[in-house]
Design a protein around this motif. Structure first.
Motif, PDB file in Angstrom:
ATOM      1  N   LEU A  61       0.826  -1.206   0.000  1.00 12.65           N
ATOM      2  CA  LEU A  61       0.000   0.000   0.000  1.00 12.65           C
ATOM      3  C   LEU A  61       0.862   1.258   0.000  1.00 12.65           C
ATOM      4  CD1 LEU A  61      -2.863  -0.919   2.515  1.00 12.65           C
ATOM      5  CD2 LEU A  61      -2.859  -1.114   0.023  1.00 12.65           C
ATOM      6  N   LEU A  62       1.984   1.198   0.733  1.00 13.83           N
ATOM      7  CA  LEU A  62       2.909   2.323   0.740  1.00 13.83           C
ATOM      8  C   LEU A  62       3.474   2.569  -0.654  1.00 13.83           C
ATOM      9  CD1 LEU A  62       4.648   4.437   2.282  1.00 13.83           C
ATOM     10  CD2 LEU A  62       6.293   2.583   2.709  1.00 13.83           C
ATOM     11  N   SER A  63       3.814   1.488  -1.346  1.00 11.96           N
ATOM     12  CA  SER A  63       4.366   1.594  -2.693  1.00 11.96           C
ATOM     13  C   SER A  63       3.406   2.279  -3.645  1.00 11.96           C
ATOM     14  CB  SER A  63       4.717   0.207  -3.242  1.00 11.96           C
ATOM     15  OG  SER A  63       5.659  -0.441  -2.424  1.00 11.96           O
ATOM     16  N   ARG A  64       2.114   2.056  -3.428  1.00  8.71           N
ATOM     17  CA  ARG A  64       1.093   2.673  -4.278  1.00  8.71           C
ATOM     18  C   ARG A  64       0.573   3.993  -3.709  1.00  8.71           C
ATOM     19  NH1 ARG A  64       1.055   2.010  -9.052  1.00  8.71           N
ATOM     20  NH2 ARG A  64      -1.177   2.443  -9.184  1.00  8.71           N
ATOM     21  N   LYS A  65       1.189   4.464  -2.618  1.00  2.67           N
ATOM     22  CA  LYS A  65       0.797   5.706  -1.942  1.00  2.67           C
ATOM     23  C   LYS A  65      -0.671   5.703  -1.544  1.00  2.67           C
ATOM     24  CE  LYS A  65       4.285   9.054  -3.375  1.00  2.67           C
ATOM     25  NZ  LYS A  65       4.542  10.408  -3.946  1.00  2.67           N
ATOM     26  N   LYS A  66      -1.120   4.581  -0.985  1.00 10.21           N
ATOM     27  CA  LYS A  66      -2.468   4.511  -0.441  1.00 10.21           C
ATOM     28  C   LYS A  66      -2.446   5.032   0.996  1.00 10.21           C
ATOM     29  CE  LYS A  66      -4.382   2.738  -4.081  1.00 10.21           C
ATOM     30  NZ  LYS A  66      -5.350   3.544  -4.883  1.00 10.21           N
ATOM     31  N   LEU A  67      -3.330   5.977   1.288  1.00 12.42           N
ATOM     32  CA  LEU A  67      -3.362   6.603   2.604  1.00 12.42           C
ATOM     33  C   LEU A  67      -3.477   5.577   3.724  1.00 12.42           C
ATOM     34  CD1 LEU A  67      -3.625   9.380   4.152  1.00 12.42           C
ATOM     35  CD2 LEU A  67      -6.107   9.017   4.027  1.00 12.42           C
ATOM     36  N   GLU A  68      -4.217   4.513   3.465  1.00 14.04           N
ATOM     37  CA  GLU A  68      -4.497   3.517   4.514  1.00 14.04           C
ATOM     38  C   GLU A  68      -3.258   2.748   4.957  1.00 14.04           C
ATOM     39  OE1 GLU A  68      -8.243   4.608   2.573  1.00 14.04           O
ATOM     40  OE2 GLU A  68      -6.274   4.005   1.805  1.00 14.04           O
ATOM     41  N   ASN A  69      -2.150   2.880   4.230  1.00 16.73           N
ATOM     42  CA  ASN A  69      -0.939   2.183   4.682  1.00 16.73           C
ATOM     43  C   ASN A  69      -0.547   2.631   6.085  1.00 16.73           C
ATOM     44  OD1 ASN A  69       2.020   3.543   4.733  1.00 16.73           O
ATOM     45  ND2 ASN A  69       0.701   4.752   3.396  1.00 16.73           N
ATOM     46  N   TRP A  70      -0.804   3.905   6.408  1.00 15.06           N
ATOM     47  CA  TRP A  70      -0.433   4.408   7.732  1.00 15.06           C
ATOM     48  C   TRP A  70      -1.311   3.803   8.827  1.00 15.06           C
ATOM     49  CZ3 TRP A  70       4.146   6.298   7.776  1.00 15.06           C
ATOM     50  CH2 TRP A  70       4.631   7.042   6.686  1.00 15.06           C
ATOM     51  N   HIS A  71      -2.587   3.556   8.528  1.00 14.19           N
ATOM     52  CA  HIS A  71      -3.452   2.888   9.514  1.00 14.19           C
ATOM     53  C   HIS A  71      -2.905   1.503   9.843  1.00 14.19           C
ATOM     54  CE1 HIS A  71      -6.545   5.716   7.678  1.00 14.19           C
ATOM     55  NE2 HIS A  71      -6.577   6.019   8.950  1.00 14.19           N
ATOM     56  N   LEU A  72      -2.493   0.787   8.794  1.00 17.42           N
ATOM     57  CA  LEU A  72      -1.950  -0.551   9.005  1.00 17.42           C
ATOM     58  C   LEU A  72      -0.679  -0.503   9.835  1.00 17.42           C
ATOM     59  CD1 LEU A  72      -4.019  -1.377   6.798  1.00 17.42           C
ATOM     60  CD2 LEU A  72      -2.287  -2.954   5.926  1.00 17.42           C
ATOM     61  N   TRP A  73       0.198   0.442   9.520  1.00 17.17           N
ATOM     62  CA  TRP A  73       1.473   0.495  10.234  1.00 17.17           C
ATOM     63  C   TRP A  73       1.284   0.844  11.701  1.00 17.17           C
ATOM     64  CZ3 TRP A  73       4.827  -2.250   8.174  1.00 17.17           C
ATOM     65  CH2 TRP A  73       5.104  -2.244   6.805  1.00 17.17           C
ATOM     66  N   ILE A  74       0.305   1.665  12.013  1.00 15.64           N
ATOM     67  CA  ILE A  74       0.060   1.992  13.419  1.00 15.64           C
ATOM     68  C   ILE A  74      -0.295   0.732  14.203  1.00 15.64           C
ATOM     69  CG2 ILE A  74      -1.509   3.193  15.005  1.00 15.64           C
ATOM     70  CD1 ILE A  74      -1.685   5.432  12.853  1.00 15.64           C
ATOM     71  N   VAL A  75      -1.204  -0.080  13.660  1.00 12.64           N
ATOM     72  CA  VAL A  75      -1.610  -1.324  14.321  1.00 12.64           C
ATOM     73  C   VAL A  75      -0.452  -2.314  14.387  1.00 12.64           C
ATOM     74  CG1 VAL A  75      -3.121  -3.333  14.157  1.00 12.64           C
ATOM     75  CG2 VAL A  75      -4.022  -1.050  13.642  1.00 12.64           C
ATOM     76  N   ILE A  76       0.206  -2.506  13.262  1.00 11.46           N
ATOM     77  CA  ILE A  76       1.305  -3.473  13.186  1.00 11.46           C
ATOM     78  C   ILE A  76       2.438  -3.095  14.131  1.00 11.46           C
ATOM     79  CG2 ILE A  76       3.122  -4.380  11.665  1.00 11.46           C
ATOM     80  CD1 ILE A  76       1.036  -4.086   9.364  1.00 11.46           C
ATOM     81  N   ASP A  77       2.828  -1.830  14.123  1.00 11.25           N
ATOM     82  CA  ASP A  77       3.961  -1.389  14.937  1.00 11.25           C
ATOM     83  C   ASP A  77       3.672  -1.524  16.427  1.00 11.25           C
ATOM     84  OD1 ASP A  77       5.272  -0.830  12.601  1.00 11.25           O
ATOM     85  OD2 ASP A  77       4.915   1.333  12.665  1.00 11.25           O
ATOM     86  N   LEU A  78       2.432  -1.267  16.842  1.00  9.50           N
ATOM     87  CA  LEU A  78       2.073  -1.430  18.244  1.00  9.50           C
ATOM     88  C   LEU A  78       2.264  -2.877  18.696  1.00  9.50           C
ATOM     89  CD1 LEU A  78      -1.128   0.807  18.491  1.00  9.50           C
ATOM     90  CD2 LEU A  78       1.000   1.133  19.773  1.00  9.50           C
ATOM     91  N   ILE A  79       1.865  -3.825  17.865  1.00  2.00           N
ATOM     92  CA  ILE A  79       2.024  -5.237  18.219  1.00  2.00           C
ATOM     93  C   ILE A  79       3.487  -5.645  18.182  1.00  2.00           C
ATOM     94  CG2 ILE A  79       1.362  -7.599  17.628  1.00  2.00           C
ATOM     95  CD1 ILE A  79      -1.159  -6.452  16.326  1.00  2.00           C
ATOM     96  N   TYR A  80       4.229  -5.093  17.223  1.00  2.00           N
ATOM     97  CA  TYR A  80       5.656  -5.412  17.120  1.00  2.00           C
ATOM     98  C   TYR A  80       6.416  -5.028  18.384  1.00  2.00           C
ATOM     99  CZ  TYR A  80       6.638  -7.014  12.343  1.00  2.00           C
ATOM    100  OH  TYR A  80       6.754  -7.762  11.198  1.00  2.00           O
ATOM    101  N   ILE A  81       6.006  -3.958  19.042  1.00  5.51           N
ATOM    102  CA  ILE A  81       6.700  -3.531  20.258  1.00  5.51           C
ATOM    103  C   ILE A  81       6.750  -4.672  21.273  1.00  5.51           C
ATOM    104  CG2 ILE A  81       6.621  -1.974  22.238  1.00  5.51           C
ATOM    105  CD1 ILE A  81       5.323   0.109  20.349  1.00  5.51           C
ATOM    106  N   GLY A  82       5.600  -5.318  21.475  1.00  6.90           N
ATOM    107  CA  GLY A  82       5.548  -6.439  22.414  1.00  6.90           C
ATOM    108  C   GLY A  82       6.397  -7.613  21.983  1.00  6.90           C
TER     109      GLY A  82
END
Length: 206
Positions: free
Chosen positions: A142-163
């Motif tokens: 999604l980032l490669s295609r500059k889709k705005l929603e890529n940031w929503h995904l990264w927020i969720v993913i990154d929060l879980i990655y912290i743990g």
């Protein structure tokens, strides 16, 4: 190169993890600014993190880095020469169909990667590793295609990655992903402004 050391008397880390950290932060900053140079830092950071994750036995994330390198090369091209007029893609939103396809791709990839990790590796976190690996692949696309929603995904993913990274004693990388959450929120707001400017015919800041 990767001898463990104590950073600031608190974080056990290594020179390799520190280098990966700096490159990854630079990459996201450039992503927020929509600079094509972000992809060069993405490729370099992914190559170094592949080594870090191999040593931590997070094999899904290790393999993910090679996909990141491939997708980064494609994304670099898209940001420079993609779009209908081959002047580079601009920020857009997913359609409803796109959201459904994104969710389906994440689910199918998660199940496939989980089976591979449980069957072929000695990781102790196959399911969460697979879930985050699949989500990261979708987010990178999604980032490669500059889709705005890529940031929503990264927020969720990154929060879980912290743990996950705290569980694996990769404390500097856990801190990096906490920084990523903040940067993803900033990126979301910046890209919303870019999208609004595109819709009104104003030039987007680079």
């Amino acid at each position: 190169m990767n001898t463990p050391l104590l950073l600031l008397g608190i974080l056990h880390t290594s020179p390799l993890e520190i280098a990966s950290f700096v490159l990854a932060v630079t990459m996201v900053l450039l992503n927020i600014r929509q600079s094509p140079w972000a992809w060069l830092f993405s490729i370099t950071s992914a190559a170094l993190y592949a080594i870090v994750f191999y040593q931590a036995k997070i094999y899904g994330d290790m393999t993910l880095q090679f996909f990141f390198i491939a997708v980064s090369l494609w994304g670099w091209y898209q940001w420079l020469f993609g779009g209908n007029e081959h002047h580079g893609v601009v920020v857009t939103r997913l359609t409803r169909r796109g959201i459904v396809h994104t969710g389906a791709a994440w689910l199918i990839t998660w199940l496939a990667v989980a089976v591979l990790l449980e069957t072929l590796t000695d990781t102790d976190v196959p399911r969460i590793d697979a879930f985050l690996t699949a989500g990261s692949l979708v987010g990178q696309f999604l980032l490669s295609r500059k889709k705005l929603e890529n940031w929503h995904l990264w927020i969720v993913i990154d929060l879980i990655y912290i743990g996950l990274y705290i569980h694996k004693d990769l404390y500097l990388t856990a801190l990096l992903y906490a920084v990523f959450v903040v940067m993803a929120i900033v990126g979301l707001q910046a890209w919303k402004k870019s999208l609004a400017q595109t819709r009104t015919g104003q030039p987007s800041p680079q």
